[in-house]
Write an enzyme that holds these catalytic residues in place. Structure first.
Site, PDB file in Angstrom:
ATOM      1  N   VAL A 196     -34.445  34.558  27.819  1.00 51.40           N
ATOM      2  CA  VAL A 196     -33.741  34.620  29.100  1.00 51.40           C
ATOM      3  C   VAL A 196     -33.921  35.999  29.714  1.00 51.40           C
ATOM      4  O   VAL A 196     -33.652  37.014  29.073  1.00 51.40           O
ATOM      5  CB  VAL A 196     -32.233  34.332  28.913  1.00 51.40           C
ATOM      6  CG1 VAL A 196     -31.503  34.469  30.245  1.00 51.40           C
ATOM      7  CG2 VAL A 196     -32.027  32.941  28.322  1.00 51.40           C
TER       8      VAL A 196
ATOM      9  N   LYS B 181     -29.504  47.065  35.855  1.00 50.33           N
ATOM     10  CA  LYS B 181     -30.802  47.628  35.470  1.00 50.33           C
ATOM     11  C   LYS B 181     -31.843  46.529  35.299  1.00 50.33           C
ATOM     12  O   LYS B 181     -33.046  46.762  35.471  1.00 50.33           O
ATOM     13  CB  LYS B 181     -30.665  48.465  34.197  1.00 50.33           C
ATOM     14  CG  LYS B 181     -29.986  47.767  33.025  1.00 50.33           C
ATOM     15  CD  LYS B 181     -30.922  47.167  32.034  1.00 50.33           C
ATOM     16  CE  LYS B 181     -30.179  46.586  30.850  1.00 50.33           C
ATOM     17  NZ  LYS B 181     -31.038  45.973  29.835  1.00 50.33           N
TER      18      LYS B 181
ATOM     19  N   ARG C 161     -37.955  41.918  28.853  1.00 51.24           N
ATOM     20  CA  ARG C 161     -38.181  40.576  29.391  1.00 51.24           C
ATOM     21  C   ARG C 161     -38.135  40.568  30.913  1.00 51.24           C
ATOM     22  O   ARG C 161     -38.873  39.833  31.567  1.00 51.24           O
ATOM     23  CB  ARG C 161     -37.141  39.609  28.831  1.00 51.24           C
ATOM     24  CG  ARG C 161     -37.329  39.293  27.346  1.00 51.24           C
ATOM     25  CD  ARG C 161     -36.104  38.650  26.757  1.00 51.24           C
ATOM     26  NE  ARG C 161     -34.997  39.598  26.717  1.00 51.24           N
ATOM     27  CZ  ARG C 161     -33.754  39.264  26.442  1.00 51.24           C
ATOM     28  NH1 ARG C 161     -33.442  38.005  26.212  1.00 51.24           N
ATOM     29  NH2 ARG C 161     -32.802  40.166  26.407  1.00 51.24           N
TER      30      ARG C 161
ATOM     31  N   TRP D  39     -30.970  29.951   1.087  1.00 45.28           N
ATOM     32  CA  TRP D  39     -30.008  30.980   1.456  1.00 45.28           C
ATOM     33  C   TRP D  39     -30.260  31.473   2.882  1.00 45.28           C
ATOM     34  O   TRP D  39     -29.341  31.556   3.705  1.00 45.28           O
ATOM     35  CB  TRP D  39     -30.084  32.122   0.456  1.00 45.28           C
ATOM     36  CG  TRP D  39     -29.087  33.245   0.575  1.00 45.28           C
ATOM     37  CD1 TRP D  39     -29.328  34.550   0.281  1.00 45.28           C
ATOM     38  CD2 TRP D  39     -27.701  33.198   0.972  1.00 45.28           C
ATOM     39  NE1 TRP D  39     -28.193  35.306   0.476  1.00 45.28           N
ATOM     40  CE2 TRP D  39     -27.183  34.499   0.890  1.00 45.28           C
ATOM     41  CE3 TRP D  39     -26.864  32.172   1.389  1.00 45.28           C
ATOM     42  CZ2 TRP D  39     -25.863  34.822   1.223  1.00 45.28           C
ATOM     43  CZ3 TRP D  39     -25.545  32.474   1.722  1.00 45.28           C
ATOM     44  CH2 TRP D  39     -25.059  33.791   1.626  1.00 45.28           C
TER      45      TRP D  39
END
Length: 289
Positions: free
Chosen positions: A234, A146, A210, A11
């Site tokens: 990324v 930002k 990141r 599932w």
């Protein structure tokens, strides 16, 4: 949207495969061999024999890696282990992330439903307050730019500069975001709110960011190719820095913080030289009249 699915049974894997067609989806498997089969062979012969999974479906046996930057958590483990997996994932999960249960049943002993377990084990997710803003341009500009300033903040961390310099760069970064945003049709007030200052502070300060992490690694001496080659995630600020550089030239704007980040990313200057420039400019640049 980044989605993590806990549980690589039939599932959980099926739901993960469906969502991988539209989003960045990672399925967590307790067994490293099963995770490797899903990720490398696009198959789950143990639970879905004969079916080919999407090539872009990711899989891992590392719980922290699976959930630390996810935007949506889907829990597909059996009811017997539901509470335990919530407790295990809690230290790595950002607050306010929506949690979806795929389990059908109750917890033995407590007789609780799975959503009740979620509320017990992952508190602080019962309410999500939405703030609307008619300034679409401002919201989009704030959300994109930002990330560039967060790279600058990461450079500061990696180079070990002082708190005053870091604060100056973040505050001047906000001024640059506002400057370009207004030039492109946004409203100045937007950048003083959640879509501007709020998002900027979170991205510049959070160790889970990141873009800040990428800047920190640049400041520590790694090359951009080394950093990008070692991760599958990324950092949007890299591409955005090049776009912002072009936009600044198009609108004839002075944007020294973004410019120095651009110069580091394109290999024009090393990180220490960029931050010497940012320190000087942050202290002497004037606001436009």
């Amino acid at each position: 949207m980044r989605i993590a699915v806990l549980g690589a049974g039939s599932w959980g894997t099926t739901v993960a495969a469906l969502m991988a067609g539209h989003h960045d989806c990672t399925v967590w498997a307790r067994d490293p061999e099963l995770a490797r089969e899903i990720y490398e062979r696009d198959a789950n012969s143990r639970y879905l024999p004969g079916f080919t999974l999407p090539a872009n479906l990711k899989a891992t046996a590392d719980l922290e890696k699976a959930v630390h930057d996810t935007d949506l958590l889907v829990v597909g483990v059996p009811t017997l282990g539901f509470r335990a997996i919530l407790a295990d994932v809690r230290p790595y999960l950002r607050p306010w992330i929506p949690v979806v249960s795929l389990a059908k049943g109750f917890e033995r002993g407590s007789l609780l439903r799975m959503t009740q377990l979620i509320r017990e084990e992952l508190p602080g997710r019962g309410l999500f307050r939405i703030y609307t803003n008619h300034d679409v341009i401002g919201c989009e500009l704030g959300g994109a730019m930002k990330n560039v300033v967060a790279i600058a903040a990461g450079l500061a961390q990696g180079l070990g500069v002082g708190d005053n310099t870091r604060a100056a760069v973040v505050s001047r970064g906000l001024a640059e975001i506002t400057r370009l945003g207004v030039a492109m049709g946004g409203e100045a007030a937007t950048f003083a709110g959640l879509a501007g200052m709020g998002d900027l502070i979170a991205t510049c300060m959070s160790p889970l960011s990141r873009n800040r992490t990428l800047g920190e690694q640049l400041g520590a001496g790694k090359t951009l190719d080394e950093i990008l080659g070692a991760t599958r995630t990324v950092a949007e600020g890299v591409g955005t820095a090049f776009t912002v550089h072009e936009l600044a030239e198009r609108y004839s704007l002075q944007m020294p913080v973004c410019r120095e980040v651009y110069r580091v990313l394109n290999g024009e200057i090393p990180a220490p030289e960029a931050y010497r420039g940012l320190h000087i400019q942050a202290g002497h640049e004037r606001e436009p009249g």
